[in-house]
Motif scaffolding. Structure first.
Motif, PDB file in Angstrom:
ATOM      1  N   GLU A 300      63.401  37.879  46.695  1.00 43.34           N
ATOM      2  CA  GLU A 300      63.287  37.429  48.074  1.00 43.34           C
ATOM      3  C   GLU A 300      62.368  38.456  48.914  1.00 43.34           C
ATOM      4  O   GLU A 300      61.870  38.158  50.009  1.00 43.34           O
ATOM      5  CB  GLU A 300      64.624  37.605  48.840  1.00 43.34           C
ATOM      6  CG  GLU A 300      65.563  36.171  48.419  1.00 43.34           C
ATOM      7  CD  GLU A 300      66.931  36.219  48.685  1.00 43.34           C
ATOM      8  OE1 GLU A 300      67.258  37.335  49.302  1.00 43.34           O
ATOM      9  OE2 GLU A 300      67.736  35.457  48.684  1.00 43.34           O
ATOM     10  N   GLN A 301      61.915  39.456  48.229  1.00 45.69           N
ATOM     11  CA  GLN A 301      61.073  40.526  48.720  1.00 45.69           C
ATOM     12  C   GLN A 301      59.496  40.155  48.458  1.00 45.69           C
ATOM     13  O   GLN A 301      59.247  39.535  47.462  1.00 45.69           O
ATOM     14  CB  GLN A 301      61.399  41.818  48.179  1.00 45.69           C
ATOM     15  CG  GLN A 301      62.968  42.088  48.264  1.00 45.69           C
ATOM     16  CD  GLN A 301      63.708  41.927  49.368  1.00 45.69           C
ATOM     17  OE1 GLN A 301      63.207  42.355  50.617  1.00 45.69           O
ATOM     18  NE2 GLN A 301      64.945  41.480  49.258  1.00 45.69           N
ATOM     19  N   PRO A 302      58.747  40.868  49.445  1.00 49.10           N
ATOM     20  CA  PRO A 302      57.265  40.469  48.988  1.00 49.10           C
ATOM     21  C   PRO A 302      56.917  41.116  47.643  1.00 49.10           C
ATOM     22  O   PRO A 302      57.301  42.384  47.148  1.00 49.10           O
ATOM     23  CB  PRO A 302      56.545  41.560  50.143  1.00 49.10           C
ATOM     24  CG  PRO A 302      57.591  41.582  51.075  1.00 49.10           C
ATOM     25  CD  PRO A 302      58.816  41.732  50.699  1.00 49.10           C
ATOM     26  N   ALA A 303      56.171  40.087  46.798  1.00 52.54           N
ATOM     27  CA  ALA A 303      55.838  40.555  45.448  1.00 52.54           C
ATOM     28  C   ALA A 303      55.230  41.918  45.229  1.00 52.54           C
ATOM     29  O   ALA A 303      55.380  42.731  44.373  1.00 52.54           O
ATOM     30  CB  ALA A 303      54.814  39.424  45.057  1.00 52.54           C
ATOM     31  N   SER A 304      54.506  42.323  46.439  1.00 52.76           N
ATOM     32  CA  SER A 304      53.846  43.466  46.099  1.00 52.76           C
ATOM     33  C   SER A 304      54.651  44.823  45.995  1.00 52.76           C
ATOM     34  O   SER A 304      54.497  45.945  45.615  1.00 52.76           O
ATOM     35  CB  SER A 304      52.888  43.824  47.171  1.00 52.76           C
ATOM     36  OG  SER A 304      53.279  43.708  48.705  1.00 52.76           O
ATOM     37  N   SER A 305      55.885  44.688  46.825  1.00 56.27           N
ATOM     38  CA  SER A 305      56.782  45.635  47.011  1.00 56.27           C
ATOM     39  C   SER A 305      57.807  45.614  45.550  1.00 56.27           C
ATOM     40  O   SER A 305      58.231  46.861  45.447  1.00 56.27           O
ATOM     41  CB  SER A 305      57.878  45.341  48.130  1.00 56.27           C
ATOM     42  OG  SER A 305      57.063  45.372  49.339  1.00 56.27           O
ATOM     43  N   VAL A 306      57.987  44.526  44.966  1.00 54.35           N
ATOM     44  CA  VAL A 306      58.966  44.569  44.014  1.00 54.35           C
ATOM     45  C   VAL A 306      58.527  44.211  42.517  1.00 54.35           C
ATOM     46  O   VAL A 306      59.255  44.398  41.674  1.00 54.35           O
ATOM     47  CB  VAL A 306      60.266  43.731  44.183  1.00 54.35           C
ATOM     48  CG1 VAL A 306      60.874  44.109  45.544  1.00 54.35           C
ATOM     49  CG2 VAL A 306      59.545  42.327  44.319  1.00 54.35           C
ATOM     50  N   GLU A 307      57.175  44.109  42.465  1.00 53.41           N
ATOM     51  CA  GLU A 307      56.731  43.657  41.248  1.00 53.41           C
ATOM     52  C   GLU A 307      57.004  44.915  40.180  1.00 53.41           C
ATOM     53  O   GLU A 307      57.377  44.639  39.094  1.00 53.41           O
ATOM     54  CB  GLU A 307      55.158  43.383  41.132  1.00 53.41           C
ATOM     55  CG  GLU A 307      54.616  42.734  40.034  1.00 53.41           C
ATOM     56  CD  GLU A 307      55.237  41.480  39.880  1.00 53.41           C
ATOM     57  OE1 GLU A 307      55.423  41.120  38.488  1.00 53.41           O
ATOM     58  OE2 GLU A 307      55.648  40.612  40.722  1.00 53.41           O
ATOM     59  N   GLY A 308      56.782  46.197  40.630  1.00 51.00           N
ATOM     60  CA  GLY A 308      57.121  47.321  39.766  1.00 51.00           C
ATOM     61  C   GLY A 308      58.533  47.224  39.226  1.00 51.00           C
ATOM     62  O   GLY A 308      58.824  47.480  38.092  1.00 51.00           O
ATOM     63  N   LEU A 309      59.501  46.823  40.144  1.00 49.77           N
ATOM     64  CA  LEU A 309      60.638  46.862  39.810  1.00 49.77           C
ATOM     65  C   LEU A 309      61.291  45.493  38.920  1.00 49.77           C
ATOM     66  O   LEU A 309      61.969  45.765  37.895  1.00 49.77           O
ATOM     67  CB  LEU A 309      61.601  46.850  40.999  1.00 49.77           C
ATOM     68  CG  LEU A 309      61.624  47.952  41.942  1.00 49.77           C
ATOM     69  CD1 LEU A 309      62.466  47.884  43.136  1.00 49.77           C
ATOM     70  CD2 LEU A 309      61.925  49.264  41.198  1.00 49.77           C
ATOM     71  N   LEU A 310      60.508  44.397  38.985  1.00 40.21           N
ATOM     72  CA  LEU A 310      60.667  43.336  38.128  1.00 40.21           C
ATOM     73  C   LEU A 310      60.205  43.706  36.784  1.00 40.21           C
ATOM     74  O   LEU A 310      60.732  43.462  35.717  1.00 40.21           O
ATOM     75  CB  LEU A 310      60.089  42.218  38.902  1.00 40.21           C
ATOM     76  CG  LEU A 310      60.728  41.478  39.970  1.00 40.21           C
ATOM     77  CD1 LEU A 310      59.721  40.709  40.507  1.00 40.21           C
ATOM     78  CD2 LEU A 310      62.089  41.025  39.582  1.00 40.21           C
ATOM     79  N   ASP A 311      59.063  44.494  36.846  1.00 39.27           N
ATOM     80  CA  ASP A 311      58.711  44.836  35.644  1.00 39.27           C
ATOM     81  C   ASP A 311      59.340  45.681  34.923  1.00 39.27           C
ATOM     82  O   ASP A 311      59.438  45.826  33.722  1.00 39.27           O
ATOM     83  CB  ASP A 311      57.316  45.559  35.489  1.00 39.27           C
ATOM     84  CG  ASP A 311      55.993  44.612  35.871  1.00 39.27           C
ATOM     85  OD1 ASP A 311      56.329  43.413  35.572  1.00 39.27           O
ATOM     86  OD2 ASP A 311      55.075  44.954  36.223  1.00 39.27           O
ATOM     87  N   ALA A 312      60.010  46.776  35.532  1.00 39.33           N
ATOM     88  CA  ALA A 312      61.144  47.608  34.850  1.00 39.33           C
ATOM     89  C   ALA A 312      62.238  46.720  34.223  1.00 39.33           C
ATOM     90  O   ALA A 312      62.913  47.148  33.213  1.00 39.33           O
ATOM     91  CB  ALA A 312      61.666  48.503  36.081  1.00 39.33           C
ATOM     92  N   LEU A 313      62.715  45.857  34.815  1.00 35.53           N
ATOM     93  CA  LEU A 313      63.876  44.869  34.296  1.00 35.53           C
ATOM     94  C   LEU A 313      63.152  44.238  33.087  1.00 35.53           C
ATOM     95  O   LEU A 313      64.015  44.028  32.093  1.00 35.53           O
ATOM     96  CB  LEU A 313      64.306  43.700  35.159  1.00 35.53           C
ATOM     97  CG  LEU A 313      65.081  44.494  36.531  1.00 35.53           C
ATOM     98  CD1 LEU A 313      65.403  43.428  37.526  1.00 35.53           C
ATOM     99  CD2 LEU A 313      66.394  45.302  35.997  1.00 35.53           C
ATOM    100  N   ARG A 314      61.768  43.818  33.143  1.00 36.31           N
ATOM    101  CA  ARG A 314      61.269  42.980  32.202  1.00 36.31           C
ATOM    102  C   ARG A 314      61.281  43.686  30.657  1.00 36.31           C
ATOM    103  O   ARG A 314      61.327  43.446  29.925  1.00 36.31           O
ATOM    104  CB  ARG A 314      60.056  42.215  32.440  1.00 36.31           C
ATOM    105  CG  ARG A 314      60.082  41.255  33.692  1.00 36.31           C
ATOM    106  CD  ARG A 314      58.699  41.055  34.198  1.00 36.31           C
ATOM    107  NE  ARG A 314      58.851  39.828  35.190  1.00 36.31           N
ATOM    108  CZ  ARG A 314      57.951  40.048  36.213  1.00 36.31           C
ATOM    109  NH1 ARG A 314      57.334  41.001  36.309  1.00 36.31           N
ATOM    110  NH2 ARG A 314      58.090  39.436  37.126  1.00 36.31           N
TER     111      ARG A 314
END
Length: 336
Positions: A300-314
């Motif tokens: 739900e957050q702007p992609a630019s803010s959380v892409e690194g966090l999503l990558d961390a989960l991936r």
């Protein structure tokens, strides 16, 4: 601009969280991320960890300002026979390597602090959720450690100069050693330490890997402590952050994007630690972490803010690609 210990100053007073305790009874308890003060029983550990957190703020500032010696190195490589050019590159790289050494050594301090807090939160004196509730000043420090870890790794991934500078240092040291020209420079980072630092910086998320390894080692070194004590502590922290992020009443108290990012980083950090420690991981249906809800909050957050966090989960979790991971969870974390 003045920071407030990289934690929001407006997280609200007592944050109400619904969480399952170790007896699987639904109950309400609170974590105060803003005003929690260390009690006399917390004070000794709190002061030790606080010294590490003070240094963590300096580390982040130094990492954010890291410019690298790329131009000097480029000129040195282009003009290998020009002594003045070589000396300039070497003089530029040495203080940077000293800084990288300090970052690496700080990771061990962070590991010690994490283990100190885990010792308390997994104590058999009370369930982990009760320990978190009763020792909220230490719970806040636990969150600050995770926030620093994710922030450090986010910054590190945007600074390729770190590995370039260190690689140049190692090549130059090797050449100097061959020519018997090492002198005092070799004492800054000897070969054994350089090998360990290379492994550290080769990781996409070096601080997170340090904490993951430390949590796994904590569990293996303490077989008398049920692993559930550790995983319950981690899943509780994940639940705290998720509720704060998805509840409009709490979100309305956030006054900056940094506040939001603090909660997101802590949530992702504890998920990753949980996934490395729990035998089945964080993604299975029986997990105590609401992964669907946590990923939804991130999405739900702007992609630019959380892409690194999503990558961390991936890429830094252990069980995402297990057969037991529901397909819809993998789809939620896909790059599409």
């Amino acid at each position: 601009m003045k920071r407030t210990c990289f934690v929001c100053a407006t997280m609200g007073n007592l944050i109400k969280v619904l969480s399952r305790d170790i007896d699987n009874n639904a109950g309400n308890f609170f974590l105060d991320f803003e005003n929690a003060e260390a009690s006399w029983s917390e004070k000794e550990v709190w002061e030790k960890v606080n010294e590490v957190l003070k240094e963590a703020r300096v580390i982040l500032d130094e990492l954010q300002a890291y410019a690298g010696a790329g131009e000097d190195i480029r000129l040195a490589i282009q003009s290998p026979s020009e002594e003045g050019v070589q000396e300039r590159a070497w003089s530029a790289v040495l203080p940077l390597v000293a800084k990288l050494k300090r970052f690496y050594e700080f990771s061990h301090k962070l590991e010690v602090s994490l283990r100190c807090l885990l010792d308390i939160f997994t104590s058999p004196e009370a369930p982990p959720t009760q320990q978190l509730e009763n020792k909220q000043a230490l719970a806040r420090q636990f969150a600050l450690i995770l926030h620093f870890t994710l922030r450090f790794d986010e910054l590190k991934m945007t600074i390729p100069a770190i590995q370039n500078d260190f690689s140049y240092y190692r090549r130059t040291i090797s050449r100097m050693r061959i020519n018997n020209l090492c002198g005092d420079a070799d004492t800054e980072v000897n070969n054994e330490l350089a090998n360990r630092m290379s492994l550290f910086y080769a990781s996409a998320t070096p601080m997170l890997k340090t904490l993951s390894d430390a949590t796994i080692k904590f569990v293996s070194d303490n077989p008398e402590i049920p692993v559930e004590n550790t995983t319950d502590c981690l899943s509780t922290m994940a639940g705290v952050c998720k509720v704060m992020l998805e509840t409009p009443e709490y979100r309305s108290r956030f006054t900056s994007d940094e506040t939001l990012l603090f909660c997101l980083r802590v949530m992702v950090g504890v998920i990753i630690l949980y996934d490395h420690v729990h035998p089945a991981g964080a993604f299975v249906k029986t997990s105590n972490i609401d992964m669907k809800g946590c990923i939804r909050v991130l999405r739900e957050q702007p992609a630019s803010s959380v892409e690194g966090l999503l990558d961390a989960l991936r890429y830094t979790t252990k069980h995402l690609n297990d057969e037991a991971t529901p397909k819809h969870i993998r789809n939620m974390l896909s790059n599409n």
